[in-house]
Design a protein around this motif. Structure first.
Motif, PDB file in Angstrom:
ATOM      1  N   GLU A  98       0.832  -1.211   0.000  1.00 45.80           N
ATOM      2  CA  GLU A  98       0.000   0.000   0.000  1.00 45.80           C
ATOM      3  C   GLU A  98       0.865   1.259   0.000  1.00 45.80           C
ATOM      4  OE1 GLU A  98      -2.192  -3.207   2.395  1.00 45.80           O
ATOM      5  OE2 GLU A  98      -0.139  -2.450   2.178  1.00 45.80           O
ATOM      6  N   GLU A  99       1.919   1.238   0.808  1.00 46.72           N
ATOM      7  CA  GLU A  99       2.810   2.396   0.889  1.00 46.72           C
ATOM      8  C   GLU A  99       3.584   2.591  -0.405  1.00 46.72           C
ATOM      9  OE1 GLU A  99       3.548   1.969   5.733  1.00 46.72           O
ATOM     10  OE2 GLU A  99       4.953   1.099   4.289  1.00 46.72           O
ATOM     11  N   LEU A 100       4.001   1.501  -1.022  1.00 46.50           N
ATOM     12  CA  LEU A 100       4.735   1.608  -2.283  1.00 46.50           C
ATOM     13  C   LEU A 100       3.855   2.189  -3.382  1.00 46.50           C
ATOM     14  CD1 LEU A 100       7.259   1.115  -3.962  1.00 46.50           C
ATOM     15  CD2 LEU A 100       6.467  -1.232  -4.360  1.00 46.50           C
ATOM     16  N   ALA A 101       2.607   1.734  -3.450  1.00 44.13           N
ATOM     17  CA  ALA A 101       1.682   2.277  -4.454  1.00 44.13           C
ATOM     18  C   ALA A 101       1.524   3.782  -4.268  1.00 44.13           C
ATOM     19  CB  ALA A 101       0.330   1.578  -4.349  1.00 44.13           C
ATOM     20  N   GLY A 102       1.330   4.211  -3.019  1.00 46.95           N
ATOM     21  CA  GLY A 102       1.185   5.635  -2.747  1.00 46.95           C
ATOM     22  C   GLY A 102       2.458   6.418  -3.014  1.00 46.95           C
ATOM     23  N   ALA A 103       3.608   5.791  -2.775  1.00 46.26           N
ATOM     24  CA  ALA A 103       4.886   6.468  -2.994  1.00 46.26           C
ATOM     25  C   ALA A 103       5.166   6.691  -4.477  1.00 46.26           C
ATOM     26  CB  ALA A 103       6.018   5.649  -2.371  1.00 46.26           C
ATOM     27  N   ARG A 143       4.454  -2.096 -12.522  1.00 44.64           N
ATOM     28  CA  ARG A 143       4.858  -3.231 -13.371  1.00 44.64           C
ATOM     29  C   ARG A 143       6.326  -3.116 -13.765  1.00 44.64           C
ATOM     30  NH1 ARG A 143      -0.575  -3.129 -16.542  1.00 44.64           N
ATOM     31  NH2 ARG A 143      -1.735  -4.829 -15.556  1.00 44.64           N
ATOM     32  N   GLN A 144       6.779  -1.900 -14.002  1.00 45.98           N
ATOM     33  CA  GLN A 144       8.190  -1.710 -14.334  1.00 45.98           C
ATOM     34  C   GLN A 144       9.081  -2.069 -13.144  1.00 45.98           C
ATOM     35  OE1 GLN A 144       9.262  -0.838 -17.510  1.00 45.98           O
ATOM     36  NE2 GLN A 144       7.094  -1.184 -17.921  1.00 45.98           N
ATOM     37  N   ILE A 145       8.619  -1.761 -11.950  1.00 43.73           N
ATOM     38  CA  ILE A 145       9.402  -2.080 -10.751  1.00 43.73           C
ATOM     39  C   ILE A 145       9.467  -3.592 -10.534  1.00 43.73           C
ATOM     40  CG2 ILE A 145       9.456  -1.826  -8.229  1.00 43.73           C
ATOM     41  CD1 ILE A 145       8.390   0.992  -8.584  1.00 43.73           C
ATOM     42  N   THR A 146       8.437  -4.321 -10.963  1.00 44.21           N
ATOM     43  CA  THR A 146       8.502  -5.786 -10.842  1.00 44.21           C
ATOM     44  C   THR A 146       9.627  -6.365 -11.697  1.00 44.21           C
ATOM     45  OG1 THR A 146       6.904  -6.196 -12.641  1.00 44.21           O
ATOM     46  CG2 THR A 146       6.012  -5.939 -10.406  1.00 44.21           C
ATOM     47  N   ASN A 147      10.115  -5.601 -12.680  1.00 41.34           N
ATOM     48  CA  ASN A 147      11.234  -6.064 -13.506  1.00 41.34           C
ATOM     49  C   ASN A 147      12.559  -6.080 -12.745  1.00 41.34           C
ATOM     50  OD1 ASN A 147       9.565  -6.322 -15.770  1.00 41.34           O
ATOM     51  ND2 ASN A 147       9.920  -4.206 -16.416  1.00 41.34           N
ATOM     52  N   LEU A 148      12.563  -5.530 -11.534  1.00 42.28           N
ATOM     53  CA  LEU A 148      13.792  -5.465 -10.738  1.00 42.28           C
ATOM     54  C   LEU A 148      13.936  -6.662  -9.806  1.00 42.28           C
ATOM     55  CD1 LEU A 148      13.752  -1.664  -9.729  1.00 42.28           C
ATOM     56  CD2 LEU A 148      14.655  -2.729 -11.806  1.00 42.28           C
ATOM     57  N   LYS A 149      13.282  -7.765 -10.130  1.00 45.63           N
ATOM     58  CA  LYS A 149      13.267  -8.925  -9.218  1.00 45.63           C
ATOM     59  C   LYS A 149      14.652  -9.518  -8.992  1.00 45.63           C
ATOM     60  CE  LYS A 149      11.745 -12.043 -12.957  1.00 45.63           C
ATOM     61  NZ  LYS A 149      11.580 -10.977 -13.968  1.00 45.63           N
ATOM     62  N   ASP A 150      15.579  -9.350  -9.938  1.00 49.44           N
ATOM     63  CA  ASP A 150      16.925  -9.910  -9.769  1.00 49.44           C
ATOM     64  C   ASP A 150      17.782  -9.067  -8.831  1.00 49.44           C
ATOM     65  OD1 ASP A 150      16.337 -12.002 -11.483  1.00 49.44           O
ATOM     66  OD2 ASP A 150      17.053 -10.929 -13.254  1.00 49.44           O
ATOM     67  N   THR A 151      17.613  -7.749  -8.884  1.00 47.13           N
ATOM     68  CA  THR A 151      18.450  -6.860  -8.070  1.00 47.13           C
ATOM     69  C   THR A 151      17.745  -6.363  -6.812  1.00 47.13           C
ATOM     70  OG1 THR A 151      17.715  -5.011  -9.462  1.00 47.13           O
ATOM     71  CG2 THR A 151      19.820  -6.062 -10.031  1.00 47.13           C
ATOM     72  N   ALA A 211      10.377  -5.651  -5.798  1.00 39.71           N
ATOM     73  CA  ALA A 211       9.609  -6.173  -6.927  1.00 39.71           C
ATOM     74  C   ALA A 211       8.393  -6.952  -6.446  1.00 39.71           C
ATOM     75  CB  ALA A 211      10.496  -7.057  -7.799  1.00 39.71           C
ATOM     76  N   SER A 212       8.569  -7.730  -5.382  1.00 33.75           N
ATOM     77  CA  SER A 212       7.458  -8.503  -4.832  1.00 33.75           C
ATOM     78  C   SER A 212       6.379  -7.584  -4.267  1.00 33.75           C
ATOM     79  CB  SER A 212       7.975  -9.442  -3.741  1.00 33.75           C
ATOM     80  OG  SER A 212       6.912 -10.148  -3.136  1.00 33.75           O
ATOM     81  N   SER A 213       6.806  -6.527  -3.587  1.00 30.84           N
ATOM     82  CA  SER A 213       5.856  -5.567  -3.028  1.00 30.84           C
ATOM     83  C   SER A 213       5.085  -4.856  -4.138  1.00 30.84           C
ATOM     84  CB  SER A 213       6.597  -4.543  -2.164  1.00 30.84           C
ATOM     85  OG  SER A 213       5.697  -3.666  -1.526  1.00 30.84           O
ATOM     86  N   ALA A 214       5.777  -4.549  -5.241  1.00 31.95           N
ATOM     87  CA  ALA A 214       5.119  -3.894  -6.376  1.00 31.95           C
ATOM     88  C   ALA A 214       4.050  -4.795  -6.981  1.00 31.95           C
ATOM     89  CB  ALA A 214       6.155  -3.518  -7.432  1.00 31.95           C
TER      90      ALA A 214
END
Length: 433
Positions: free
Chosen positions: A298-303, A400-408, A413-416
């Motif tokens: 929820e906080e990430l979405a708002g951020a 969705r773009q932040i979910t692309n950071l699952k490797d780093t 990415a999971s929170s996104a």
């Protein structure tokens, strides 16, 4: 200078009367292009109940009931009774996507007599109309009212005439305070403006080009672009602004540690290149400074939401008494602003634009992700439903773009991914039907 006199002395337009005259002349359905969302909505209230044949009314209710089975939240829409009784509707970006879908469905079925729309629909939705009515010769471009171009004028008037039904279409130029007949005459005689390349260099483009190309290769690619072709026609080989803009962005990426001295992406540059969004450097900076660590979905979405808001209007809080405790989210917002303060200032000094990061925008998405009702969120942060829907949609795109950071950044990415599921809900999103 020709003095504009069209429309002087005209009062409020009675659209119901215009529709009645068009009905007598068998010139319906019609599209009315108006200058603002508010004008489109207000026009509905001058339209009396339609005297449609019983079979038309029956078909309208049948189609409506079928549609509302899939989108039940529209049963409480403030304009639904007008659509049913007067067979007119407004269609603009301030409405929910599914309401606009309903209006388009009813118009395509031939069940509406008129729609009131801003000029944006001229280049988008294909409404079948016999007549187009223009009540102004200008449009709002997001910042101010400007004269219509020949292309815009022809896009609007080109909506007149239903394929397979009408041999010709009709355009009614209605006199009024915002109508310039001299301009209309010039536009009528003018061909559409030539196509102009809309390409421009941004940080996301530069990061992605550097993933697989050397600067010399990129220069050659830009040299073969349509924009460069047009530039040579106008200015010869002197300018080459695309390449200059690329080098300017490249220098900034080097200065901020996303590109090294050999013009290769650094480790930060590689993962930042996966953020194919409007302001990748600001969000990447907040991430690498740790300002988005350990945020709830929820906080990430708002951020993320303030980074996607692209409307010109400012936002403030409305129903303050309905706002739940947002102290922690306020601290998060301030931490993010502090983490990107230096890079924002550097962007400003180097002549790059910065978005206005509005706290109420973040609160709106944060509360929506927390599960508050749609109407409650809009009372707390007043905005048109369509603007809120657009904000949700663009926030989802960024998440969705932040979910692309699952490797780093696997936790982020999971929170996104979880945040997307929280905000993709009715009435913004209904799911498969």
């Amino acid at each position: 200078k020709i003095k504009k006199i069209a429309g002087l002395g005209y009062g409020k337009i009675n659209y119901g009367s215009i529709i009645a005259y068009l009905r007598e002349l068998n010139l319906l359905p019609a599209i009315f292009f108006l200058k603002s969302r508010r004008d489109c909505d207000d026009a509905l209230f001058s339209c009396p109940p339609s005297k449609a044949k019983p079979e038309i009314k029956g078909k309208l209710k049948q189609e409506l009931n079928r549609f509302l089975q899939h989108y039940p939240h529209l049963k409480d829409h403030k304009h639904l009774s007008i659509l049913i009784n007067s067979r007119v509707a407004s269609h603009h970006a301030g409405h929910l996507p599914y309401w606009k879908l309903l209006v388009e469905h009813m118009m395509n079925k031939g069940l509406l007599e008129a729609i009131f729309s801003t000029s944006t629909v001229a280049a988008g939705v294909n409404f079948p109309a016999r007549t187009v009515v223009l009540v102004q010769s200008d449009r709002f471009n997001g910042h101010e009212f400007v004269d219509l171009t020949a292309t815009e004028f022809h896009q609007m008037t080109g909506r007149a005439g239903r394929r397979g039904k009408d041999n010709i279409g009709f355009v009614l130029i209605f006199p009024g305070a915002h109508q310039d007949p001299y301009l209309i005459y010039r536009l009528w005689k003018s061909p559409p403006e030539p196509i102009i390349s809309q390409i421009y260099i941004n940080f996301s483009m530069v990061l992605n080009l550097l993933l697989s190309h050397e600067p010399d290769d990129i220069k050659e690619l830009l040299e073969r672009s349509f924009a460069r072709y047009q530039e040579r026609l106008l200015y010869g080989k002197i300018s080459n602004w695309l390449w200059k803009s690329f080098k300017r962005h490249l220098r900034f990426l080097k200065q901020t540690g996303f590109v090294d001295k050999e013009n290769r992406l650094t480790a930060d540059g590689i993962w930042a290149s996966k953020l194919r969004i409007d302001h990748p450097l600001l969000i990447a900076e907040a991430i690498r400074k740790g300002a988005m660590n350990r945020l709830s979905p929820e906080e990430l979405a708002g951020a993320i939401a303030p980074f996607v808001w692209d409307r010109t209007q400012d936002l403030s809080f409305g129903a303050i008494d309905e706002i739940p405790d947002i102290k922690r989210f306020k601290r998060i917002f301030r931490k993010i602003l502090k983490s990107i303060k230096q890079i924002r200032e550097l962007k400003r000094k180097r002549g790059f634009g910065n978005p206005s990061l509005l706290f109420p925008v973040g609160v709106a998405i944060y509360l929506w992700a927390k599960g508050l009702d749609w109407d409650v969120v809009l009372r707390i942060v007043p905005m048109d439903e369509g603007d809120m829907a657009s904000l949700v949609m663009r926030t989802v795109d960024h998440l969705r773009q932040i979910t692309n950071l699952k490797d780093t950044h696997p936790e982020l990415a999971s929170s996104a991914k979880e945040a997307i599921a929280l905000i993709m809900r009715e009435p913004f999103y209904v799911g498969d039907v």
